[in-house]
Design a protein around this motif. Sequence first.
Motif, PDB file in Angstrom:
ATOM      1  N   ARG A  42       0.847  -1.102  -0.158  1.00  0.00           N
ATOM      2  CA  ARG A  42      -0.015  -0.194   0.004  1.00  0.00           C
ATOM      3  C   ARG A  42       0.883   1.432   0.044  1.00  0.00           C
ATOM      4  O   ARG A  42       0.649   2.210  -0.810  1.00  0.00           O
ATOM      5  CB  ARG A  42      -0.836   0.095   1.173  1.00  0.00           C
ATOM      6  CG  ARG A  42      -2.161  -1.100   1.442  1.00  0.00           C
ATOM      7  CD  ARG A  42      -2.864  -0.762   2.326  1.00  0.00           C
ATOM      8  NE  ARG A  42      -3.690  -2.065   2.879  1.00  0.00           N
ATOM      9  CZ  ARG A  42      -4.659  -2.097   3.716  1.00  0.00           C
ATOM     10  NH1 ARG A  42      -4.960  -1.088   4.482  1.00  0.00           N
ATOM     11  NH2 ARG A  42      -5.274  -3.248   4.004  1.00  0.00           N
ATOM     12  N   GLN A  43       2.073   1.082   0.853  1.00  0.00           N
ATOM     13  CA  GLN A  43       2.897   2.455   0.805  1.00  0.00           C
ATOM     14  C   GLN A  43       3.413   2.648  -0.683  1.00  0.00           C
ATOM     15  O   GLN A  43       3.904   3.613  -1.005  1.00  0.00           O
ATOM     16  CB  GLN A  43       3.840   2.334   1.851  1.00  0.00           C
ATOM     17  CG  GLN A  43       4.913   3.277   2.016  1.00  0.00           C
ATOM     18  CD  GLN A  43       4.049   4.629   2.605  1.00  0.00           C
ATOM     19  OE1 GLN A  43       3.495   4.519   3.494  1.00  0.00           O
ATOM     20  NE2 GLN A  43       4.438   5.442   1.624  1.00  0.00           N
ATOM     21  N   LEU A  44       3.872   1.312  -1.036  1.00  0.00           N
ATOM     22  CA  LEU A  44       4.652   1.556  -2.324  1.00  0.00           C
ATOM     23  C   LEU A  44       3.576   2.153  -3.555  1.00  0.00           C
ATOM     24  O   LEU A  44       3.859   3.073  -4.126  1.00  0.00           O
ATOM     25  CB  LEU A  44       5.101   0.210  -2.870  1.00  0.00           C
ATOM     26  CG  LEU A  44       5.382  -0.037  -4.398  1.00  0.00           C
ATOM     27  CD1 LEU A  44       6.492   1.056  -4.798  1.00  0.00           C
ATOM     28  CD2 LEU A  44       5.842  -1.258  -4.826  1.00  0.00           C
ATOM     29  N   THR A  45       2.198   1.765  -3.477  1.00  0.00           N
ATOM     30  CA  THR A  45       1.196   2.292  -4.339  1.00  0.00           C
ATOM     31  C   THR A  45       1.307   3.966  -4.015  1.00  0.00           C
ATOM     32  O   THR A  45       1.147   4.688  -5.003  1.00  0.00           O
ATOM     33  CB  THR A  45      -0.015   1.654  -4.049  1.00  0.00           C
ATOM     34  OG1 THR A  45       0.365   0.153  -4.192  1.00  0.00           O
ATOM     35  CG2 THR A  45      -1.030   2.234  -4.976  1.00  0.00           C
ATOM     36  N   ILE A  46       1.112   4.295  -2.857  1.00  0.00           N
ATOM     37  CA  ILE A  46       1.146   5.712  -2.433  1.00  0.00           C
ATOM     38  C   ILE A  46       2.415   6.420  -3.057  1.00  0.00           C
ATOM     39  O   ILE A  46       2.285   7.621  -3.472  1.00  0.00           O
ATOM     40  CB  ILE A  46       0.992   5.988  -1.098  1.00  0.00           C
ATOM     41  CG1 ILE A  46      -0.379   5.518  -0.686  1.00  0.00           C
ATOM     42  CG2 ILE A  46       1.117   7.336  -0.475  1.00  0.00           C
ATOM     43  CD1 ILE A  46      -0.472   5.434   1.000  1.00  0.00           C
ATOM     44  N   ASP A  47       3.620   5.751  -3.019  1.00  0.00           N
ATOM     45  CA  ASP A  47       4.489   6.295  -3.416  1.00  0.00           C
ATOM     46  C   ASP A  47       4.651   6.966  -4.830  1.00  0.00           C
ATOM     47  O   ASP A  47       5.285   7.474  -5.542  1.00  0.00           O
ATOM     48  CB  ASP A  47       5.874   5.698  -2.859  1.00  0.00           C
ATOM     49  CG  ASP A  47       6.106   5.868  -1.449  1.00  0.00           C
ATOM     50  OD1 ASP A  47       5.518   6.799  -0.852  1.00  0.00           O
ATOM     51  OD2 ASP A  47       6.976   5.058  -0.817  1.00  0.00           O
ATOM     52  N   LEU A  48       4.128   5.500  -5.409  1.00  0.00           N
ATOM     53  CA  LEU A  48       4.062   5.485  -6.755  1.00  0.00           C
ATOM     54  C   LEU A  48       3.062   6.862  -7.468  1.00  0.00           C
ATOM     55  O   LEU A  48       3.155   7.347  -8.193  1.00  0.00           O
ATOM     56  CB  LEU A  48       3.506   4.099  -7.604  1.00  0.00           C
ATOM     57  CG  LEU A  48       4.453   3.233  -7.366  1.00  0.00           C
ATOM     58  CD1 LEU A  48       3.865   1.916  -7.673  1.00  0.00           C
ATOM     59  CD2 LEU A  48       5.807   3.316  -8.337  1.00  0.00           C
ATOM     60  N   VAL A  49       1.879   6.821  -6.733  1.00  0.00           N
ATOM     61  CA  VAL A  49       0.911   7.917  -7.178  1.00  0.00           C
ATOM     62  C   VAL A  49       1.235   9.277  -6.929  1.00  0.00           C
ATOM     63  O   VAL A  49       1.125   9.979  -7.843  1.00  0.00           O
ATOM     64  CB  VAL A  49      -0.512   7.659  -6.296  1.00  0.00           C
ATOM     65  CG1 VAL A  49      -1.277   8.803  -6.466  1.00  0.00           C
ATOM     66  CG2 VAL A  49      -1.078   6.262  -6.685  1.00  0.00           C
ATOM     67  N   THR A  50       1.980   9.357  -5.794  1.00  0.00           N
ATOM     68  CA  THR A  50       2.710  10.781  -5.502  1.00  0.00           C
ATOM     69  C   THR A  50       4.050  11.111  -6.048  1.00  0.00           C
ATOM     70  O   THR A  50       4.549  12.131  -5.949  1.00  0.00           O
ATOM     71  CB  THR A  50       2.809  10.948  -4.043  1.00  0.00           C
ATOM     72  OG1 THR A  50       3.779  10.017  -3.379  1.00  0.00           O
ATOM     73  CG2 THR A  50       1.325  10.591  -3.270  1.00  0.00           C
ATOM     74  N   GLU A  51       4.390  10.030  -6.980  1.00  0.00           N
ATOM     75  CA  GLU A  51       5.616  10.220  -7.853  1.00  0.00           C
ATOM     76  C   GLU A  51       6.847  10.425  -6.898  1.00  0.00           C
ATOM     77  O   GLU A  51       7.836  11.136  -7.378  1.00  0.00           O
ATOM     78  CB  GLU A  51       5.515  11.149  -8.785  1.00  0.00           C
ATOM     79  CG  GLU A  51       4.481  10.878 -10.037  1.00  0.00           C
ATOM     80  CD  GLU A  51       4.445  11.756 -11.182  1.00  0.00           C
ATOM     81  OE1 GLU A  51       5.588  11.865 -11.879  1.00  0.00           O
ATOM     82  OE2 GLU A  51       3.549  12.309 -11.419  1.00  0.00           O
ATOM     83  N   VAL A  52       6.703   9.631  -5.599  1.00  0.00           N
ATOM     84  CA  VAL A  52       7.945   9.713  -4.921  1.00  0.00           C
ATOM     85  C   VAL A  52       8.790   8.803  -5.581  1.00  0.00           C
ATOM     86  O   VAL A  52      10.158   8.866  -5.489  1.00  0.00           O
ATOM     87  CB  VAL A  52       7.603   9.235  -3.506  1.00  0.00           C
ATOM     88  CG1 VAL A  52       8.938   8.901  -2.748  1.00  0.00           C
ATOM     89  CG2 VAL A  52       6.939  10.237  -2.993  1.00  0.00           C
ATOM     90  N   PRO A  54      10.427   7.801  -8.869  1.00  0.00           N
ATOM     91  CA  PRO A  54      10.349   8.308 -10.155  1.00  0.00           C
ATOM     92  C   PRO A  54       9.806   7.350 -11.298  1.00  0.00           C
ATOM     93  O   PRO A  54       9.744   6.345 -11.381  1.00  0.00           O
ATOM     94  CB  PRO A  54      11.955   8.354 -10.365  1.00  0.00           C
ATOM     95  CG  PRO A  54      12.549   8.252  -9.083  1.00  0.00           C
ATOM     96  CD  PRO A  54      11.671   7.471  -8.495  1.00  0.00           C
ATOM     97  N   GLU A  55       9.108   8.232 -12.212  1.00  0.00           N
ATOM     98  CA  GLU A  55       8.575   7.650 -13.294  1.00  0.00           C
ATOM     99  C   GLU A  55       7.245   6.731 -13.113  1.00  0.00           C
ATOM    100  O   GLU A  55       6.930   6.030 -14.011  1.00  0.00           O
ATOM    101  CB  GLU A  55       9.415   7.287 -14.503  1.00  0.00           C
ATOM    102  CG  GLU A  55      10.630   8.283 -14.959  1.00  0.00           C
ATOM    103  CD  GLU A  55      11.501   7.511 -15.737  1.00  0.00           C
ATOM    104  OE1 GLU A  55      10.995   7.429 -17.116  1.00  0.00           O
ATOM    105  OE2 GLU A  55      12.491   7.419 -15.427  1.00  0.00           O
ATOM    106  N   ARG A  56       7.172   6.638 -11.916  1.00  0.00           N
ATOM    107  CA  ARG A  56       6.077   5.537 -11.333  1.00  0.00           C
ATOM    108  C   ARG A  56       6.484   4.170 -11.665  1.00  0.00           C
ATOM    109  O   ARG A  56       5.544   3.461 -12.177  1.00  0.00           O
ATOM    110  CB  ARG A  56       4.620   5.977 -12.039  1.00  0.00           C
ATOM    111  CG  ARG A  56       3.997   7.034 -11.531  1.00  0.00           C
ATOM    112  CD  ARG A  56       2.579   7.316 -11.907  1.00  0.00           C
ATOM    113  NE  ARG A  56       1.749   8.493 -11.228  1.00  0.00           N
ATOM    114  CZ  ARG A  56       0.509   8.868 -11.315  1.00  0.00           C
ATOM    115  NH1 ARG A  56      -0.154   7.868 -12.025  1.00  0.00           N
ATOM    116  NH2 ARG A  56       0.113   9.800 -10.767  1.00  0.00           N
ATOM    117  N   LEU A  57       7.666   3.926 -11.937  1.00  0.00           N
ATOM    118  CA  LEU A  57       8.279   2.581 -12.073  1.00  0.00           C
ATOM    119  C   LEU A  57       8.535   1.776 -10.989  1.00  0.00           C
ATOM    120  O   LEU A  57       9.117   2.336 -10.038  1.00  0.00           O
ATOM    121  CB  LEU A  57       9.492   2.449 -13.122  1.00  0.00           C
ATOM    122  CG  LEU A  57       9.305   3.166 -14.466  1.00  0.00           C
ATOM    123  CD1 LEU A  57      10.828   3.339 -15.350  1.00  0.00           C
ATOM    124  CD2 LEU A  57       8.353   2.071 -15.395  1.00  0.00           C
TER     125      LEU A  57
END
Length: 244
Positions: A42-52, A54-57
Motif C-alpha cells: 500500500r505504501q509503495l502504491t502511495i509512493d508511486l501515485v505521488t511520484e516519490v 520516479p516515473e511511477r516505475l
Amino acid sequence: MTHSEGRDSQPTTWTTLPLFPLHTVALPGVHLPLHIFEPRYRQLTIDLVTEVVPERLFGVVAIRNPTITEVEEPAHVHATGCAVRLREARRLPDGRFDIVATGHRRFRLLSIDTGAAPYLHATVEWADDEPLPDGSEGAEEATARLADAGRAAHRRYCSVAWESDGWQPPPRDTEPALLAYRLASDCILPLADRQELLEERHPLRRLRLTCRLLAREAAFISELSAVPPPQHEVNETLLRPSLN
C-alpha cells in the motif's frame, strides 16, 4: 538514478527500482492488474501515485517456488524481471488499492535490498532485445510472415479458449518486438512458459515460441473440451500479489 560502467569491456546500464515479487510474470507492453492489500505495498502504491518513486516505475519478478512467502535474496526469484509503470490506481475505503500497471522494460536482477524501505528495492541492469534483422526486403518479408503466423495462432487459440467474442487481436501496427507479448497475454500459460517468453531477447525467436505455445494450448483445450475461466476472473485470482 541510472549509471554506466564497464564490465568485461562492455558498457552496462543499471538502476535501482522498488521490487514487487509475484507469483506471475509481467511482460513488456502488457497490462498487469493487481489488488494491493499488504501495508508495505500500500505504501509503495502511495509512493508511486505521488511520484516519490520516479516515473511511477517498479520492478516485478516471478517467485521461483510457490511455497515461498517472503523473498529475502535473489535466489528466491527468477533473475529476469520486468519494470512496470503504474497507469491507474483506485483506493478502496479500507485502504487497499486496485491498480493497473503496464510492462515497460526487461531487466536482470543484480541484488535485493531488504532494509532500505518498507518494501524491497533491487539493483537491476536493463536487458533490452537483440536487434531485428536489417531492413532488407527479405528480412522484412520474413518478419511479416512470422507476425502473420503468430496472429493466426492467436485467432485459433481465442476461438477455442474464450466463450465470448470479447477478445481483440493486437493492432496491426504493433511493433514486432512487442507482438509476441501481446499475443501471449490472451493465453493462460504456466508461469514457466511466460518466464521463457520474457527471457527470450530475440523478437523473431520470441514470436516462434509464442506460435508453439498458442498452438499447444489450443490443442489441449480442444482435446479436453474445457475452456479457461473468463479473463476478468483470471485477473482477479491469478494475478494477485504475493504475501510479501
